[in-house]
Design a protein around this motif. Structure first.
Motif, short mmCIF file in Angstrom:
data_model
loop_
_atom_site.label_atom_id
_atom_site.label_comp_id
_atom_site.label_asym_id
_atom_site.label_seq_id
_atom_site.Cartn_x
_atom_site.Cartn_y
_atom_site.Cartn_z
N UNK A 25 32.12 36.52 45.06
CA UNK A 25 33.34 37.16 45.55
C UNK A 25 33.27 38.68 45.40
N UNK A 26 33.78 39.38 46.38
CA UNK A 26 33.92 40.84 46.32
C UNK A 26 35.41 41.12 46.33
N UNK A 27 35.97 41.40 45.16
CA UNK A 27 37.42 41.51 45.05
C UNK A 27 37.97 42.76 45.72
N UNK A 28 37.17 43.80 45.79
CA UNK A 28 37.64 45.02 46.47
C UNK A 28 37.70 44.82 47.98
N UNK A 29 36.68 44.16 48.52
CA UNK A 29 36.64 43.93 49.96
C UNK A 29 37.47 42.72 50.39
N UNK A 30 37.79 41.85 49.41
CA UNK A 30 38.54 40.65 49.74
C UNK A 30 37.72 39.61 50.48
N UNK A 31 36.43 39.51 50.12
CA UNK A 31 35.55 38.56 50.79
C UNK A 31 34.84 37.69 49.76
N UNK A 241 51.93 44.56 47.04
CA UNK A 241 52.04 43.82 48.30
C UNK A 241 50.72 43.28 48.80
N UNK A 242 49.85 42.86 47.88
CA UNK A 242 48.52 42.36 48.26
C UNK A 242 48.62 41.14 49.17
N UNK A 243 47.69 41.06 50.10
CA UNK A 243 47.67 39.93 51.02
C UNK A 243 48.72 39.98 52.09
N UNK A 244 49.44 41.09 52.16
CA UNK A 244 50.51 41.18 53.15
C UNK A 244 51.78 40.47 52.73
N UNK A 245 51.85 40.11 51.43
CA UNK A 245 53.04 39.42 50.93
C UNK A 245 53.95 40.42 50.23
N UNK A 246 55.15 39.98 49.88
CA UNK A 246 56.12 40.86 49.24
C UNK A 246 55.83 41.06 47.76
N UNK A 267 42.25 36.18 35.18
CA UNK A 267 41.81 34.85 35.57
C UNK A 267 41.50 34.82 37.07
N UNK A 268 40.52 34.02 37.43
CA UNK A 268 40.31 33.67 38.83
C UNK A 268 40.92 32.29 39.06
N UNK A 292 42.09 33.96 44.20
CA UNK A 292 42.93 35.07 43.76
C UNK A 292 42.59 35.42 42.32
N UNK A 293 42.89 36.66 41.95
CA UNK A 293 42.76 37.08 40.56
C UNK A 293 44.16 37.36 40.02
N UNK A 294 44.38 36.96 38.77
CA UNK A 294 45.69 37.10 38.14
C UNK A 294 45.51 37.82 36.81
#
Length: 303
Positions: A25-31, A241-246, A267-268, A292-294
């Protein structure tokens, strides 16, 4: 990453090869990049009953693999729901020894049932499995309640890796509701585990998707692991607002089945998309697998 048993049941998954995947996973790129992997197989004939394929590649009709840990020697221990069995594989997916049964527990799919009455519901075997930090012990956790046990309590057994046998030690995890299930269990240290608990709903109907910190020291003496909420996956702060969510992010999938410690406060979390049957993210559309990372509000002090 571990593929599930296939298409939801033993009788429709004979054409689904069980496989371990290596991802990046590349968390910065979201891939998430799939780097490779290997199929699970039994070329040495460790399984004594007939398998689906003549080439002894394992399928979702042979085992329902749900939990995986990697040992220091590079081999893998995998928890199965059909037995339930513990399965020990080489670093390239070859079964190294005969499936190891949990004494006194048999699911309906168990091939050694021989007409006996099962005492565990179908597909309710080892959903989670933790490994001690030193690699000496495995802690497989059942997804379902064994007949005769209090409703909503799940057995957590201790397995001695050196002795290749279960010890006499056993704990229970008490679900918030008997209708719930667990999705995964991993070790934090010698006494604590992170356990995903979920209801069976999805989308707007999802009401409980949580990660608990569970402690086997049982300080309240109720006979069950002590539970502390670590993350409410339906109520995650999302100020960017990550992922386009509120400002509140929801992870509303029916089956959330993976948790991994990325650092002492992160956590992943990953879902099982039950492709193409689940539609928790968008009604009427098959779910993707999401990673997702939390960030936790406290340190785990993991070791």
């Amino acid at each position: 990453m571990l593929s599930d048993n296939g298409y939801g049941a033993k009788n429709n998954s004979a054409d689904f090869l069980l496989r371990v995947h290596r991802i990046k996973p590349d968390f910065k790129a979201g891939t998430v990049q799939v780097l490779g992997g290997f199929n699970l197989s039994d070329p040495r004939g460790r399984v004594s009953w007939p398998l689906t394929r003549a080439d002894r590649k394992l399928t979702g009709a042979d085992f329902d693999v749900e939990s995986i840990v990697r040992s220091a020697d590079g081999t893998y221990w995998i928890g199965d729901e059909f037995g339930p069995f513990l399965l020990h594989f080489s670093a390239t997916g070859t079964l190294l020894e005969a499936p190891i049964e949990l004494p006194g527990v048999k699911a309906p799919e168990n091939p050694t049932l021989n007409g006996a009455t099962p005492n565990l519901a179908g597909s309710k075997g080892f959903e989670g499995m933790a490994r001690s930090a030193d690699g000496r012990w495995l802690y497989p956790l059942l997804e379902g309640t064994v007949s005769g046990d209090p409703a909503g309590t799940l057995r957590l057994n201790e397995f001695d890796v050196r002795g290749r046998a279960y010890t006499s030690k056993r704990w229970t995890y008490k679900l918030d509701s008997p209708a719930n299930a667990i999705g995964d269990a991993i070790a934090v240290d010698e006494n604590r585990f992170l356990i995903i608990e979920r209801d069976n709903n999805q989308g707007d109907a999802a009401a409980l998707k949580r990660v608990y910190l569970a402690d086997k020291r049982d300080r309240d003496h109720d006979g069950a692991l002590d539970k502390t909420l670590a993350a409410d996956l339906l109520d995650l702060a999302n100020p960017k607002g990550l992922g386009g969510f509120g400002e509140t992010f929801r992870f509303p999938f029916q089956t959330i089945e993976d948790v991994v410690i990325l650092d002492d406060r992160t956590l992943g979390i990953l879902n099982d998309n039950n492709f193409p049957f689940s539609s928790g993210r968008t009604a009427g559309q098959p779910d993707n697998d999401e990673f997702i990372t939390v960030r936790l509000p406290f340190r785990l002090h993991a070791r």
